[in-house]
Design a protein around this motif. Structure first.
Motif, PDB file in Angstrom:
ATOM      1  N   ARG A  88     -19.608  41.831   0.289  1.00 30.53           N
ATOM      2  CA  ARG A  88     -20.503  41.121  -0.622  1.00 30.53           C
ATOM      3  C   ARG A  88     -21.673  40.562   0.184  1.00 30.53           C
ATOM      4  NH1 ARG A  88     -16.658  37.875  -4.922  1.00 30.53           N
ATOM      5  NH2 ARG A  88     -15.039  39.469  -5.092  1.00 30.53           N
ATOM      6  N   THR A 116     -17.096  28.861  -3.191  1.00 29.39           N
ATOM      7  CA  THR A 116     -18.265  29.041  -4.040  1.00 29.39           C
ATOM      8  C   THR A 116     -19.353  29.719  -3.215  1.00 29.39           C
ATOM      9  OG1 THR A 116     -17.732  27.048  -5.302  1.00 29.39           O
ATOM     10  CG2 THR A 116     -19.970  27.919  -5.514  1.00 29.39           C
ATOM     11  N   LEU A 117     -19.804  30.856  -3.702  1.00 28.80           N
ATOM     12  CA  LEU A 117     -20.813  31.635  -3.000  1.00 28.80           C
ATOM     13  C   LEU A 117     -22.163  31.493  -3.699  1.00 28.80           C
ATOM     14  CD1 LEU A 117     -18.677  34.878  -2.485  1.00 28.80           C
ATOM     15  CD2 LEU A 117     -18.786  32.835  -1.032  1.00 28.80           C
ATOM     16  N   ARG A 151     -25.380  32.146  -5.938  1.00 27.14           N
ATOM     17  CA  ARG A 151     -25.488  32.554  -7.346  1.00 27.14           C
ATOM     18  C   ARG A 151     -24.286  32.119  -8.161  1.00 27.14           C
ATOM     19  NH1 ARG A 151     -27.029  38.811  -6.341  1.00 27.14           N
ATOM     20  NH2 ARG A 151     -25.258  38.533  -4.951  1.00 27.14           N
ATOM     21  N   GLY A 152     -23.521  31.147  -7.623  1.00 29.26           N
ATOM     22  CA  GLY A 152     -22.445  30.540  -8.397  1.00 29.26           C
ATOM     23  C   GLY A 152     -21.156  31.318  -8.460  1.00 29.26           C
ATOM     24  N   GLU A 153     -21.025  32.425  -7.738  1.00 31.64           N
ATOM     25  CA  GLU A 153     -19.796  33.205  -7.760  1.00 31.64           C
ATOM     26  C   GLU A 153     -18.668  32.433  -7.094  1.00 31.64           C
ATOM     27  OE1 GLU A 153     -18.106  37.581  -6.334  1.00 31.64           O
ATOM     28  OE2 GLU A 153     -20.072  36.865  -5.660  1.00 31.64           O
ATOM     29  N   VAL A 154     -17.478  32.531  -7.660  1.00 30.57           N
ATOM     30  CA  VAL A 154     -16.306  31.836  -7.125  1.00 30.57           C
ATOM     31  C   VAL A 154     -15.275  32.864  -6.682  1.00 30.57           C
ATOM     32  CG1 VAL A 154     -14.421  30.249  -7.650  1.00 30.57           C
ATOM     33  CG2 VAL A 154     -16.713  29.799  -8.542  1.00 30.57           C
ATOM     34  N   LEU A 155     -14.705  32.637  -5.508  1.00 36.06           N
ATOM     35  CA  LEU A 155     -13.719  33.541  -4.927  1.00 36.06           C
ATOM     36  C   LEU A 155     -12.547  32.733  -4.413  1.00 36.06           C
ATOM     37  CD1 LEU A 155     -12.972  36.420  -3.738  1.00 36.06           C
ATOM     38  CD2 LEU A 155     -14.163  35.683  -1.657  1.00 36.06           C
ATOM     39  N   SER A 205     -24.635  36.607  -0.288  1.00 38.33           N
ATOM     40  CA  SER A 205     -23.604  35.691  -0.793  1.00 38.33           C
ATOM     41  C   SER A 205     -23.300  34.591   0.217  1.00 38.33           C
ATOM     42  CB  SER A 205     -22.326  36.469  -1.130  1.00 38.33           C
ATOM     43  OG  SER A 205     -22.543  37.439  -2.120  1.00 38.33           O
ATOM     44  N   MET A 254     -13.518  34.741 -11.912  1.00 42.42           N
ATOM     45  CA  MET A 254     -13.067  34.414 -10.546  1.00 42.42           C
ATOM     46  C   MET A 254     -12.222  35.557 -10.017  1.00 42.42           C
ATOM     47  SD  MET A 254     -10.704  31.230  -9.257  1.00 42.42           S
ATOM     48  CE  MET A 254     -11.792  30.010  -9.979  1.00 42.42           C
ATOM     49  N   THR A 255     -12.487  35.962  -8.773  1.00 37.09           N
ATOM     50  CA  THR A 255     -11.710  37.017  -8.134  1.00 37.09           C
ATOM     51  C   THR A 255     -10.964  36.441  -6.938  1.00 37.09           C
ATOM     52  OG1 THR A 255     -13.619  37.641  -6.812  1.00 37.09           O
ATOM     53  CG2 THR A 255     -13.283  38.834  -8.872  1.00 37.09           C
TER      54      THR A 255
END
Length: 373
Positions: A162, A181-182, A184-188, A165, A1-2
């Motif tokens: 990004r 939640t973006l 492809r499952g990326e969390v920010l 996303s 997580m960023t």
């Protein structure tokens, strides 16, 4: 997580210009659903800067943006984004009412206007189009270069772009701000969420739990024509005073033509309707005696308006740390610098810069819709 201070949803002209205006004063993530920024509205603009386009409520933003666009700072390339063009509003003989209205609407502004005979400015115009109002300040605008300049300045200032996303979910956490939640499952994580999503502004608000404002996308169609005789480079932007069409020259004697359509659409990738293409050609042929040699290109883009057709800048009254930066309609590019300066000042709680100190920022606040309800 960023994590970041400000997450901006949408990397078109609105989001890119805002990220550039914030600069190094905050950690910014610029989130784009498409494979590259500016795919929808920004990349399909008719590319002109007109002080009266959008009406008196938009004119202060356009005028305030002019000095930057004409003479940008060195970090934006230092070469003007504007090329002189001029703008001629036309009407049929005996139908001066819409031109009178334009003059009246902008009487208190410093926008120069003068009555001109269309026949003296547009060769081949049919004799019954004899009423004209000329606005000399109108220019062409290099949209692609402006957008890329904003993106470049933003990246140099530390903004993280990004693409691919899309925003999937947004959860507001009392202690840490937003958990996004973006694709492809990326969390920010972000302290503030900015909605610069254009046609997707209301859907993004719904994801975040903010009340939608009724911002609706509309399709606008544009054609590139090869005409005979070729369109002269000196031709002004020509606008129908009743809003039925506009056209302007392009390099090589080509012509860009629009039927000035506004068809309500769902957010998405849009294509021109053949009925609108035919309508545009029919309207042009009623104005000039030029022969249409070929329809070389046709495309459509989305323009998104709030219910009162003014942009929306400010924090949502019903959703803490959710910032509206949307509803720019067809004037988002020509107002981008002023809008970005205003947005950055509101987000960072700093004084308005000198360029927009005379703009009534309150008229663009989202609270105006809450009051109306």
């Amino acid at each position: 997580m960023t994590g970041c201070d400000i997450a901006i949803i949408g990397a078109g002209m609105a989001g890119a210009s805002l990220a550039a205006a914030i600069g190094t004063r905050a950690r910014v993530a610029l989130i784009e659903a498409e494979a590259h920024p500016g795919y929808h509205a920004t990349g399909r603009s008719a590319a002109f800067w007109s002080e009266i386009y959008g009406g008196p409520g938009v004119q202060p933003l356009t005028t305030a943006s002019g000095p930057f666009l004409r003479d940008p700072p060195a970090d934006y390339g230092a070469e003007s984004f504007l090329v002189p063009r001029g703008e001629l509003w036309i009407a049929r003989a005996g139908d001066s009412t819409p031109l009178d209205s334009l003059e009246s609407e902008f009487a208190d502004s410093e926008v120069a206007m003068e009555r001109r005979a269309p026949g003296a400015m547009v060769s081949g115009i049919r004799p019954d189009w004899s009423e004209g109002l000329f606005v000399p300040s109108c220019t062409d605008i290099d949209v692609a270069r402006l957008h890329q300049a904003f993106l470049k300045v933003a990246r140099r200032s530390g903004t993280e772009l990004r693409c691919d996303s899309p925003l999937v979910a947004a959860e507001r956490r009392a202690a840490s701000g937003w958990r996004l939640t973006l694709g492809r499952g990326e969390v920010l994580e972000a302290a503030i969420l900015v909605n610069a999503a254009g046609a997707w502004a209301d859907p993004v608000a719904a994801i975040a739990g903010a009340s939608p404002l009724g911002i609706r996308p509309y399709r606008r169609t544009v054609l590139q024509l090869r005409v005979d005789p070729p369109a002269p480079d000196s031709l002004p932007l020509v606008q129908d005073a009743h809003g039925g069409f506009y056209f302007k020259p392009e390099p090589g004697g080509r012509l860009w033509l629009s039927p000035h359509d506004e068809t309500p659409m769902a957010p998405g990738d849009v294509a021109p309707d053949e009925i609108d293409v035919a309508l545009a050609i029919d309207r042009l042929q009623q104005v000039v005696d030029w022969r249409i040699a070929a329809v070389e290109r046709k495309w459509a883009g989305l323009r998104s308006f709030a219910p009162d057709r003014l942009p929306v800048y400010g924090f949502a009254p019903d959703c803490r740390d959710f910032f509206w930066f949307a509803g720019q309609g067809g004037f988002g590019i020509q107002t981008a610098p002023a809008a970005a300066w205003i947005g950055a000042a509101l987000l960072l709680d700093t004084p308005l810069p000198a360029m927009v100190q005379n703009v009534d920022v309150a008229r663009y606040a989202p609270e105006r819709f809450r009051i109306q309800r």
